[in-house]
Motif scaffolding. Sequence first.
Motif, PDB file in Angstrom:
ATOM      1  N   THR A   1      41.574  39.582  50.010  1.00 35.22           N
ATOM      2  CA  THR A   1      40.493  40.118  49.175  1.00 35.22           C
ATOM      3  C   THR A   1      41.007  40.810  47.909  1.00 35.22           C
ATOM      4  N   THR A   2      42.303  40.701  47.645  1.00 38.13           N
ATOM      5  CA  THR A   2      42.911  41.258  46.439  1.00 38.13           C
ATOM      6  C   THR A   2      43.460  40.115  45.598  1.00 38.13           C
TER       7      THR A   2
ATOM      8  N   GLN B   1      30.911  41.517  46.690  1.00 36.97           N
ATOM      9  CA  GLN B   1      31.414  42.043  47.955  1.00 36.97           C
ATOM     10  C   GLN B   1      31.906  40.957  48.904  1.00 36.97           C
TER      11      GLN B   1
ATOM     12  N   TRP C   1      43.456  41.294  55.637  1.00 36.56           N
ATOM     13  CA  TRP C   1      42.256  41.536  54.849  1.00 36.56           C
ATOM     14  C   TRP C   1      42.604  41.983  53.430  1.00 36.56           C
TER      15      TRP C   1
ATOM     16  N   ARG D   1      35.635  43.224  45.107  1.00 33.35           N
ATOM     17  CA  ARG D   1      35.021  43.922  46.238  1.00 33.35           C
ATOM     18  C   ARG D   1      34.852  45.408  45.962  1.00 33.35           C
TER      19      ARG D   1
ATOM     20  N   GLY E   1      35.905  44.358  57.281  1.00 28.31           N
ATOM     21  CA  GLY E   1      37.068  44.143  56.435  1.00 28.31           C
ATOM     22  C   GLY E   1      38.018  45.318  56.561  1.00 28.31           C
TER      23      GLY E   1
ATOM     24  N   TYR F   1      33.973  38.455  47.773  1.00 29.88           N
ATOM     25  CA  TYR F   1      35.080  37.810  47.055  1.00 29.88           C
ATOM     26  C   TYR F   1      36.272  37.576  47.983  1.00 29.88           C
ATOM     27  N   TYR F   2      36.832  36.370  47.892  1.00 28.97           N
ATOM     28  CA  TYR F   2      38.119  36.042  48.527  1.00 28.97           C
ATOM     29  C   TYR F   2      39.033  35.496  47.428  1.00 28.97           C
ATOM     30  N   SER F   3      40.261  35.955  47.419  1.00 25.94           N
ATOM     31  CA  SER F   3      41.147  35.605  46.313  1.00 25.94           C
ATOM     32  C   SER F   3      41.504  34.122  46.284  1.00 25.94           C
TER      33      SER F   3
END
Length: 517
Positions: A283-284, A405, A279, A131, A343, A407-409
């Motif tokens: 997202t990390t 942008q 969030w 992201r 986010g 992306y989800y882990s």
Amino acid sequence: MCIILLGLLLYQDYGVSWDESIDRTNGIVNAKYITGLLAPEWAGRQAIFSSVPEFAGYEERDHGVIFHLPLAFMEVAWPGLDSRTYYLVRHFCIFLTFVLALWSVYHIARIRFSSWQFGLLASTLLLISPRIFADAFSNGKDLVFLSFFTFGIYTLVRLLARPTLGRAVLHGLATAIATDIRILGCLLGALTVGMFVLELVAAPATAAQRKTLLRAFLLYCVASAAFTVAGWPYLWEAPLDNFLLAFEKMKRFRWDGYLLYLGEKVHSLALPWHYAPVWIIITTPVAYVVASLVGLGASGYALLRHPFSFLKTPQGRLDVLLLLWLLVPLLMVIVLHSVIYDGWRHLYFIYPAIILLAARGIHVTWQASRGRAFLKRLALGAAVLAGAEAGYTAVRMVSSHPNQQVYYSFLSDPEASQLFEGDYWGLSYRQGLEWILANSTSSRIAIDAPFRIVLENNLAVLRPEDRARFTIDPNSQERYFLTAYRTHPEPYPDSVGREVHTVKVNGIRILSVFYRW
């Protein structure tokens, strides 16, 4: 150099986000104000200023424009500049600020761990952050702020290590630039005060060294104040009063809207306390989160168990700075119920602290495993898993280009699209428009979207001849309807048309194109 080359290869691929046209206008309004003060007759002859609002009545005039101003003056100096050229130059400039962030993280980690290898590790982790990487081409607010805030942390570390007058002026400049991007940059000033006090109290020093430190601190205060006023036209008329007004507006900022969070539409003024932490986690990359928690725990434990001996070392005081960098803004948002949306982009500037604490977690794990066979095998296994995830994340970044942008882990469709906002920036609209161009033979193509601004912005980055084929006409019987499902996860009614194209990233639908005839 390789990173800059990467940017040159990719910067033309990204769409235009919601705020970019607003930032562009804000820059030109401020350019008109500045040239009106310095050369009023010349400014009056510039065609670009004829349709620009006056500075005094412009609602966004209290927003920092130090990044947008050079691009605005580029348009002034280049009459008739096409919007595509403007946005492509803008996107590459944003990426260059991200290179500054990578460079700063490298040097902070190198200083903290006395190792260029750990510096390279930390900067690589920042680069392989999907992201953040996507925003490094389109987010002229939060990503640029992240970059200069990180640079400000680096100049602070250098200043504390050797408090020369030159370093004090440079840190003052870095603080001012960050503040002139977003007023929250003044947090750098607060961190500087706190670290100077800690340096005076905890660091072993002679009277002469303390005097040098105080002299550097006073010069920093003068430099940061002067540079802040110089780089923010809104402050010129009444520096202190207008700064306090801007700060008060920031504290009272209340965006009134709804967000899709955990599958429900939540009002922006009533966000739960866990909004930002959730969030951050989703997202990390998982390995980064785990490593940063280890680093956070290690630094916190050392500080609580042996506070005096811990604070006497430069590494210990630097760890305190990293903890403050991460925790203070996060706790402020939670305790003060601050409004954040899209986010956690408003908190992106704490992400390098997460990365550096992750490096700390890796470092402490490596040290603990030395000489212990079982722990060494455990650490090696964890390293293999973390490396595999980092490699997989890099592969996902390549496969999802230019839509990192979303992306989800660890979430996949339908969980992600049903629980959280997708492409809230609207970058994927560009791909939808390009698909229509490639699949329509009509010379006039009617289009529509739930929010007109995202269509206008992404039309602006197309080539002029392609842009000319489109017209935004919601009333046309034959037209295309594009949507990125922002706060609208449910299907659209048949009245919008038949779905003819879908953009998916890692199985998650982020854009649909409907056609009605």
